[in-house]
Design an enzyme around this catalytic site. Structure first.
Site, mmCIF file in Angstrom:
data_model
loop_
_atom_site.group_PDB
_atom_site.id
_atom_site.type_symbol
_atom_site.label_atom_id
_atom_site.label_comp_id
_atom_site.label_asym_id
_atom_site.label_seq_id
_atom_site.Cartn_x
_atom_site.Cartn_y
_atom_site.Cartn_z
ATOM 1 N N TYR A 6 25.543 45.412 27.668
ATOM 2 C CA TYR A 6 24.260 46.057 27.948
ATOM 3 C C TYR A 6 24.431 47.387 28.691
ATOM 4 C CZ TYR A 6 21.266 42.173 26.365
ATOM 5 O OH TYR A 6 20.594 41.248 25.603
ATOM 6 N N HIS A 31 18.743 38.207 21.043
ATOM 7 C CA HIS A 31 19.068 39.635 20.988
ATOM 8 C C HIS A 31 19.331 39.993 19.533
ATOM 9 C CE1 HIS A 31 21.038 43.496 21.660
ATOM 10 N NE2 HIS A 31 21.878 43.107 20.718
ATOM 11 N N ASN A 89 14.028 35.851 26.805
ATOM 12 C CA ASN A 89 13.304 36.039 25.542
ATOM 13 C C ASN A 89 14.088 35.580 24.302
ATOM 14 O OD1 ASN A 89 15.082 38.127 25.437
ATOM 15 N ND2 ASN A 89 13.566 39.763 25.268
ATOM 16 N N LYS A 115 20.187 33.555 23.279
ATOM 17 C CA LYS A 115 20.383 33.704 24.721
ATOM 18 C C LYS A 115 20.383 32.347 25.433
ATOM 19 C CE LYS A 115 18.438 38.406 24.876
ATOM 20 N NZ LYS A 115 17.503 39.319 25.601
ATOM 21 N N GLU A 160 28.218 46.644 18.432
ATOM 22 C CA GLU A 160 28.003 45.310 19.015
ATOM 23 C C GLU A 160 28.812 44.238 18.277
ATOM 24 O OE1 GLU A 160 23.520 46.128 20.819
ATOM 25 O OE2 GLU A 160 23.749 44.675 19.206
HETATM 26 N N1 UDP Z 1 14.364 43.418 29.487
HETATM 27 C C1 UDP Z 1 13.777 42.951 30.648
HETATM 28 N N2 UDP Z 1 12.727 43.654 31.175
HETATM 29 C C2 UDP Z 1 12.243 44.787 30.600
HETATM 30 C C3 UDP Z 1 12.841 45.260 29.416
HETATM 31 C C4 UDP Z 1 13.911 44.553 28.880
HETATM 32 O O1 UDP Z 1 14.179 41.927 31.172
HETATM 33 O O2 UDP Z 1 11.281 45.376 31.126
HETATM 34 C C5 UDP Z 1 15.494 42.671 28.922
HETATM 35 C C6 UDP Z 1 15.051 41.773 27.780
HETATM 36 O O3 UDP Z 1 15.789 40.566 27.867
HETATM 37 C C7 UDP Z 1 15.449 42.557 26.552
HETATM 38 C C8 UDP Z 1 16.723 43.267 27.037
HETATM 39 O O4 UDP Z 1 16.451 43.577 28.394
HETATM 40 O O5 UDP Z 1 15.663 41.713 25.460
HETATM 41 C C9 UDP Z 1 17.059 44.525 26.296
HETATM 42 O O6 UDP Z 1 15.955 45.383 26.269
HETATM 43 P P1 UDP Z 1 15.515 46.129 24.921
HETATM 44 O O7 UDP Z 1 14.465 47.122 25.297
HETATM 45 O O8 UDP Z 1 16.738 46.630 24.240
HETATM 46 O O9 UDP Z 1 14.784 44.977 24.081
HETATM 47 P P2 UDP Z 1 15.208 44.184 22.755
HETATM 48 O O10 UDP Z 1 15.954 45.150 21.884
HETATM 49 O O11 UDP Z 1 16.052 43.010 23.188
HETATM 50 O O12 UDP Z 1 13.903 43.734 22.155
#
Ligand code: UDP
Length: 142
Positions: free
Chosen positions: A51, A117, A114, A11, A128
């Site tokens: 997304y 992805h 974070n 990211k 994807e």
């Molecule tokens: N995200 C966020 N706030 C939240 C939950 C998710 O900003 O409360 C963002 C975060 O960057 C995350 C992405 O949305 O990586 C996708 O969420 P997911 O639950 O799919 O998490 P991941 O699979 O990336 O761990």
């Protein structure tokens, strides 16, 4: 064990921190091979499409703004149990909860910025990968 492919994105926060190589090194030293890669600065429409499953959630707009704030490094990883293996290397979504030694624990600062992805299952991985790479641009490492 099954040889799988998964989609990984480094990211904008991690690209800006100049840690693409350090993250690639973790993939490679854990049996994941980079079989396609591309650096892109996503448009809002591309990030929203990627997304789409999160559309309507409270963090959706901020997530799209963040994902379009700078270039990202997109890759297909291939290896045994690649989907789960990549998720394990990434660590929990919230870096504060991510296990020590994971990519998010080491390189991420917050739940929204974070670092990485990774696809969360076989169906999302397939969709994807196809979102960013035509099949002929994925070079199988087998
Ligand atoms: N995200 C966020 N706030 C939240 C939950 C998710 O900003 O409360 C963002 C975060 O960057 C995350 C992405 O949305 O990586 C996708 O969420 P997911 O639950 O799919 O998490 P991941 O699979 O990336 O761990």
């Amino acid at each position: 064990m099954a040889i799988e492919r998964t989609l990984s994105i480094i990211k904008p926060d991690a690209v800006a921190k100049n840690v693409i190589g350090k993250i690639y090194s973790r993939f490679e030293s854990n049996g994941l091979k980079i079989v396609a890669a591309r650096m892109r600065w996503l448009s809002r429409a591309e990030a929203e499409g990627f997304y789409a499953v999160h559309r309507g959630k409270p963090f959706f707009n901020d997530l799209v703004t963040f994902m379009t704030s700078g270039p990202v490094m997109i890759q297909v990883l291939e290896g045994e149990n690649a989907i789960a293996k990549n998720r394990e290397l990434m660590g929990a979504t919230d870096p504060k909860k991510a296990a020590p030694g994971t990519i998010r624990a080491d390189f991420a600062q917050s739940i929204d910025a974070n670092a990485v992805h990774g696809s969360d299952g076989p169906d999302t991985a397939k969709a994807e990968i196809a979102y960013f790479f035509p099949e002929m641009e994925v070079y199988s490492g087998r």
